[in-house]
Design a protein around this motif. Structure first.
Motif, PDB file in Angstrom:
ATOM      1  N   ALA A   1      16.772  21.150 -70.589  1.00 23.92           N
ATOM      2  CA  ALA A   1      15.487  20.802 -71.188  1.00 23.92           C
ATOM      3  C   ALA A   1      15.141  19.341 -70.889  1.00 23.92           C
ATOM      4  CB  ALA A   1      15.538  21.043 -72.691  1.00 23.92           C
ATOM      5  N   TYR A   2      16.127  18.461 -70.987  1.00 25.49           N
ATOM      6  CA  TYR A   2      15.884  17.054 -70.666  1.00 25.49           C
ATOM      7  C   TYR A   2      15.512  16.901 -69.194  1.00 25.49           C
ATOM      8  CZ  TYR A   2      17.393  15.181 -75.112  1.00 25.49           C
ATOM      9  OH  TYR A   2      17.464  14.863 -76.431  1.00 25.49           O
TER      10      TYR A   2
ATOM     11  N   ALA B   1      14.137  18.984 -67.287  1.00 26.70           N
ATOM     12  CA  ALA B   1      12.774  19.476 -67.103  1.00 26.70           C
ATOM     13  C   ALA B   1      11.765  18.432 -67.592  1.00 26.70           C
ATOM     14  CB  ALA B   1      12.594  20.783 -67.878  1.00 26.70           C
ATOM     15  N   LEU B   2      12.009  17.912 -68.782  1.00 29.22           N
ATOM     16  CA  LEU B   2      11.089  16.939 -69.375  1.00 29.22           C
ATOM     17  C   LEU B   2      10.947  15.713 -68.468  1.00 29.22           C
ATOM     18  CD1 LEU B   2       9.518  16.651 -72.037  1.00 29.22           C
ATOM     19  CD2 LEU B   2      11.373  15.228 -72.858  1.00 29.22           C
TER      20      LEU B   2
ATOM     21  N   ARG C   1      13.906  28.252 -77.382  1.00 25.00           N
ATOM     22  CA  ARG C   1      13.580  27.118 -78.208  1.00 25.00           C
ATOM     23  C   ARG C   1      14.724  26.127 -78.177  1.00 25.00           C
ATOM     24  NH1 ARG C   1      13.903  25.414 -82.998  1.00 25.00           N
ATOM     25  NH2 ARG C   1      12.128  24.301 -83.883  1.00 25.00           N
ATOM     26  N   ASP C   2      14.489  24.936 -77.622  1.00 25.66           N
ATOM     27  CA  ASP C   2      15.480  23.872 -77.704  1.00 25.66           C
ATOM     28  C   ASP C   2      15.369  23.253 -79.090  1.00 25.66           C
ATOM     29  OD1 ASP C   2      17.251  21.825 -76.000  1.00 25.66           O
ATOM     30  OD2 ASP C   2      15.944  20.675 -77.331  1.00 25.66           O
TER      31      ASP C   2
ATOM     32  N   VAL D   1      11.154  25.862 -74.278  1.00 18.80           N
ATOM     33  CA  VAL D   1      11.389  25.522 -72.884  1.00 18.80           C
ATOM     34  C   VAL D   1      11.186  26.794 -72.074  1.00 18.80           C
ATOM     35  CG1 VAL D   1      13.090  24.656 -71.240  1.00 18.80           C
ATOM     36  CG2 VAL D   1      13.058  23.762 -73.575  1.00 18.80           C
TER      37      VAL D   1
ATOM     38  N   PHE E   1      13.204  25.119 -65.185  1.00 16.87           N
ATOM     39  CA  PHE E   1      12.738  24.991 -66.574  1.00 16.87           C
ATOM     40  C   PHE E   1      11.617  23.962 -66.694  1.00 16.87           C
ATOM     41  CE2 PHE E   1      17.179  26.235 -66.603  1.00 16.87           C
ATOM     42  CZ  PHE E   1      17.231  27.231 -67.560  1.00 16.87           C
ATOM     43  N   ARG E   2      10.764  24.134 -67.710  1.00 13.62           N
ATOM     44  CA  ARG E   2       9.796  23.112 -68.110  1.00 13.62           C
ATOM     45  C   ARG E   2       9.624  23.167 -69.624  1.00 13.62           C
ATOM     46  NH1 ARG E   2      10.407  22.293 -63.439  1.00 13.62           N
ATOM     47  NH2 ARG E   2       8.924  21.535 -61.897  1.00 13.62           N
ATOM     48  N   VAL E   3       9.418  22.012 -70.208  1.00  9.47           N
ATOM     49  CA  VAL E   3       9.148  21.961 -71.635  1.00  9.47           C
ATOM     50  C   VAL E   3       7.678  22.329 -71.860  1.00  9.47           C
ATOM     51  CG1 VAL E   3       9.054  20.432 -73.643  1.00  9.47           C
ATOM     52  CG2 VAL E   3      10.953  20.244 -72.025  1.00  9.47           C
TER      53      VAL E   3
ATOM     54  N   SER F   1       3.322  28.967 -71.663  1.00  4.15           N
ATOM     55  CA  SER F   1       3.782  27.708 -72.244  1.00  4.15           C
ATOM     56  C   SER F   1       2.881  27.295 -73.406  1.00  4.15           C
ATOM     57  CB  SER F   1       3.848  26.606 -71.178  1.00  4.15           C
ATOM     58  OG  SER F   1       2.566  26.055 -70.913  1.00  4.15           O
TER      59      SER F   1
END
Lengths: 700, 700
Positions: free
Chosen positions: A273-274, A276-277, A590-591, A597, A615-617, A660
């Motif tokens: 997740a990070y 991706a962010l 869900r992160d 995500v 992945f993308r947030v 999203s």
């Protein structure tokens, strides 16, 4: 309303008056060091030692308690044992102190009792509108107003203010970072360490630096953020202010993540997740200190180039190749020099390699003028956005280096829009001189190329504003699991391209539904009691006409009943048969920190065996969705292979972005959502999701 | 018979007498520098300036020509213009000079005429059994006997002999490498540069260093080798002598490869072949100078650990995580400390993180004794093969560092079989001190971990001897393309598992063949005039009984004739239908330098879209074949996914090794060979190649 209150952070990071609670006469002690450091550095505000047992500390008048201090206090530094913290904090609140930086340790990082005390601390601070840095942190240093609120020996002497803002969740690293930076001739605007983050988080620090005009780049040393939306707000602010952010995020592997969690009281989100962010918000993720400080240096001193083309000028053919390899592997564009310019270089050095790299050969050892002329030709005629040279050992010869310094200064004046970088053996003095006019200098030629690639990447990442998708309609999500028909209906209402399927209770209804949908169709039995439909003969594929549908309906009923006599059967779903698509999977998880995500990958073996997913947030717009689709290694399959038509990636991107937006709008209600399979049909024919599973969030 | 004559290289690399042809009184000139350098260094042999215009050069008696020199000459250094080279070389041959190092440039690297002169040079040297280094090289330096046959200013002063042997095809890099090494406190045994390689190649140098007892590691800077088998022989020698080789090989990307080719007269092989060779022979491929010298340093100073487990001890939790991430991503084993030992650490530092990394926290800043004790516990009780510590900024405090030096020296004595590494801010003096007793020191903690991983990798790579497959029978390969039946027959004779197919001229023969082979079978029309068999109805699959075969044969004949009335039809091939395998591709291509290179990958989309393939240079044994199979990302598919049985990878490995032996034995006859598809059936059922295309080599 913004989550980050920037104005309230000013007394903490740029105070006019600093009280040290627990101030000591001994500069070697934790309460003596900040007093000593601020005296040495020449703090521009009022410095107030507080100690009940001394009239004077290190030559300054001391006060017995905070209440006794005359005048306002912007920042109180806490250098007292844990047991004394709460009463002192209450006294600060009463006095109207505007912020606190707390070195004291022994709270949430050690025990549940400590956690409760820390929660009390947060409450006191919030009630009093007093910002609180720490506890268990190494404090903060403001290089411009010479405020050194730390006890780390690395800050005993501080240089003049620089251009790099440093934020570290680890106190130890905060101090070390300053020493590493100094070794490399870099200087900071601020160095902030956040420790347990009872109030002020790394995100607050990042936001503060994002809007600080003196800070050209933020270096972020992160174990894990506590509040995802706040972090995203800080990243958006950095983006809006065109400020590059370079991050080390710990816990890239599972072992690392476990260690990170035990180290601090941090709730680290999953690393994907990070990752991706960071990609979405244009944060450069460094893998080690070397890279962290190298890219920080590049952003602090160099300008973002206007594009990805790079001219490579070298005194060693081999090193030219090494740089070219690195440039290509990092996506830079190593276009050859135009023919006419190549001829000019050949006229200078007949044995030169003149494509790109331009190898002026060891001859320049004898005549540095050749190198100067070649560089002039390449920059004037090559049209490159960046220029990198490798000068071998010339940097260790003072005469040659003086000439080269003049040359680079001239080139910089003549070509202010080009990024100029040099590599090869150098000296700290040469590096310092070159940075006064914005020329970057590295010893390692591949790191010079890496820095150019990083700056070019920032140029692209920061160029386009963060794009938000259209808001999703709010729909009621039941807290109990839904059956497949309900799920499909809900998602269709959310604007997702769910296959148009009809429930048929008997053969006649099935025939009618098929006629409406168009042939061929598939039939699937509907029963809450049957899990694996094909195992009990509950599925029929590729039914081409009404007769086939009628026959299949009857066969399904008979076969299923014979296998599962007690199953309650609602009928059959009739759906169009989709035979011309590429099978993909779209998922959302869900992160705990960063929220929903979105995952994307090709179906079947690609996800299972190759883990070829990205992945993308959530939420994100169409451009990001397109980047996401191109991320996966199997992307060429979507472009069309073996004469197959290209797939409808536009429709796929639309679906990803919409998914999203939907999950972001229902982040509190959805634990996970899988659309699997999603068939991506040939260009112009759209995508269609054939099945979906939604797990509602169980609220605790 | 070996290709490399080691004895003949001794006069070149360890001469007792060195003549400098073109010696100059001016130490700044190319002919003056080596005389000057050898006087300064204290060359242990006889130094003989040769110059027709001087009686004396730099205080030494000079001779007008090489013929005038009394006594034998091991090495003649050529510092004369290209035009004077050939006569002087002939004079050397006549005099019985045993080797030549030639700085002179302007030969194969600039023109065809230059290439012819260089060929003449080679002929003269070979006739006289005189070894020739260069031309267009920077010479050679022997640090033990103080012989400095170079003009590069980087060698004006040389330190005492070290443990690293350096071989560089680039002269410029050779000189630079010495300066970089010196900056890092490293020293060489030899530094050899090979330039145009008219005679002595990098492979000769590598072989010489491989058997030199003082050389612990060879650093190899490679643009591309000229003679594959010779290079492999040198690598085998290094392996046999347990000598690690670290290489920079230029041209990892296409652009890089193009630049490498234009830079020297080198015929660089494709990069994939080199990459494969390095993996097979345990050569560590470095991607930049930093890594090149870091791993060289690690091999020179450190010992290979006994396994992959590593204990991480840190004063900063964050850095511990960073090291753990790096360790895991490099395949090291980060096992937690045993519970009892964790309790001991907790007793020392209650807030310590005690799993692995072991985080003794910033408390050690106040009490370095805690760090000492923790390290003792971890090494005594952890059972780790390697130990790496991160000491933050302690290395900049002399008192603390002195204590740590004593500690590491003690640990090294107590645990001589463990690899000890430290990281954090350090000083050159500390690094130099630690290396006297074999402890490695890095500033960057992730590089410390990378070095451990590299040493562990060498430990494994050098442990097992190179395994050669059983020799392949020699078979006659026609120089004209064969048809598919002939190809299948040939490869079956080579022991490859080609599908057992029969040519049937009529339906009755087809029926008989099918009965012999067992049902189900497939039929394929055989005609030299038809390329795409299925397009004209020339293929029938999954024929389950004799009737189906008969009918299919007739249908094929009719349909094909109707499509292609003029085609000459030989009948149909009858083959068993293989329905239970994973589709793979085995290919061989001839690298111009390294010979046949075997490729392996999964069929279809995996090769086309994902380029998920791996290579090995032929021939290789079963173990290497197994490593090759596990290389590809899609390997889990062969292990069995979604309940499918695991595939017969043993049989696949057998086939790969046999294919490598066959193509190695016929390297001069085969340009390329594809087995596609090769079906890998479930474990125990073997593999079967369904089709093959062999392209014979066209001799030029």
């Amino acid at each position: 309303m913004p989550l980050i209150d920037l104005a309230s952070l000013k007394p903490l990071f740029a105070p006019q008056s600093v009280a040290v609670i627990g101030a000591s006469a001994d500069p070697g002690k934790i309460g003596g060091a900040p007093v000593n450091f601020m005296k040495t550095s020449g703090f521009k505000g009022r410095l107030i030692p507080v100690n009940p047992n001394a009239k004077e500390i290190q030559g300054l008048p001391a006060f017995p308690t905070i209440a006794d201090v005359d005048g306002p206090i912007d920042l109180a530094v806490f250098a007292v044992p844990a047991a004394l913290v709460l009463p002192a904090l209450e006294a600060c609140a009463k006095k109207g102190v505007r912020s606190v930086a707390m070195f004291s340790a022994g709270f949430a990082e050690v025990s549940d009792e400590g956690r409760r005390q820390q929660e009390r601390m947060t409450a006191i601070a919030r009630d009093a509108k007093m910002r609180l840095l720490g506890p268990n942190c190494m404090g903060v240093v403001n290089f411009a107003n010479r405020m050194v609120a730390t006890f780390h020996a690395g800050f005993a002497q501080i240089e003049q203010g620089g251009r790099i803002g440093m934020v570290s969740q680890s106190g130890a690293f905060g101090g070390l970072s300053h020493m590493i930076a100094r070794d490399r001739g870099l200087s900071f605007t601020y160095c902030m360490t956040t420790g347990n983050e009872a109030d002020v988080e790394a995100s607050d620090c990042l936001a503060f630096l994002a809007q600080d005009p003196a800070t050209r780049v933020v270096l972020l040393y992160l174990e894990g953020v506590r509040n995802g939306p706040k972090f995203i707000e800080a990243l958006e602010l950095a983006r809006a202010n065109n400020k590059p952010v370079v991050a080390i995020k710990l816990g890239a592997t599972d072992v690392g993540a476990k260690a990170a969690a035990s180290h601090t009281a941090s709730l680290a989100g999953a690393d994907a997740a990070y990752d991706a962010l960071f990609r979405q918000y244009g944060v450069y993720r460094a893998r080690n200190f070397e890279e962290f400080f190298d890219i920080g240096y590049a952003c602090a001193i160099g300008d973002v180039p206007h594009g990805r083309s790079v001219g490579l000028v070298t005194v060693s053919g081999g090193v030219g190749v090494l740089m070219a390899d690195e440039a290509v592997s990092r996506g830079l564009d190593v276009t050859p020099l135009p023919e006419a310019a190549q001829a000019k270089v050949k006229a200078l050095v007949p044995i030169a390699g003149t494509g790109n790299p331009i190898d002026v050969t060891g001859q320049v050892v004898a005549d540095i003028g050749l190198f100067e002329k070649a560089l002039q030709i390449v920059i004037a005629d090559g049209g490159y956005d960046s220029l990198v040279s490798f000068i071998g050992s010339a940097g260790r010869n003072q005469d040659r280096m003086d000439r080269l310094h003049r040359l680079w200064a001239d080139l910089r004046r003549q070509y202010p829009r080009k990024l100029l970088v040099t590599s090869g053996l150098n000296t700290p003095a040469s590096r310092a001189h070159l940075q006064t006019f914005g020329v970057l200098s590295f010893e390692e030629p591949t790191y010079a190329v890496r820095a150019i690639a990083a700056l070019a990447w920032f140029g692209e990442a920061l160029a386009s504003p963060i794009e938000k998708p259209a808001p999703s309609p709010r729909l009621p999500i039941p807290s109990m699991p839904m059956n497949e028909v309900e799920t499909m209906v809900l998602l269709r209402r959310a604007g997702l391209p769910m296959v148009d399927e009809r429930l048929a209770k008997n053969a006649a209804e099935a025939e009618r539904a098929a006629a409406e949908l168009g042939f061929p169709v598939v039939l699937k039995v509907v029963s809450a009691d049957i899990l694996h439909k094909s195992d009990v003969g509950g599925v029929a594929l590729d039914l081409k006409d009404a007769a086939a549908v009628r026959e299949a309906f009857k066969r399904i009923m008979t076969t299923v009943r014979s296998h599962e006599p007690k199953a309650r059967i609602d009928g059959c779903l009739v759906a169009p048969m989709v035979g011309d698509g590429v099978e993909t999977i779209l998922g959302v998880n869900r992160d705990p920190v960063l929220g929903p995500v979105v995952m994307f990958g090709l179906g079947g073996i690609f996800v299972e065996a190759l883990k070829d997913v990205t992945f993308r947030v959530a939420p994100f717009g169409l451009k990001e969705a397109h980047r996401m689709i191109r991320d996966i290694r199997a992307y060429p399959i979507l472009e069309g292979l073996r004469g197959r038509p290209p797939a409808d990636v536009d429709a796929l991107a639309e679906t990803l972005s919409r998914l999203s937006a939907f999950t972001a709008a229902h982040a509190d209600d959805i634990e996970s959502l899988d659309l699997n399979p999603v068939m991506v049909r040939p260009k112009g024919k759209g995508v269609v999701a054939l099945d979906a599973v939604l797990v509602p969030r169980t609220r605790r």
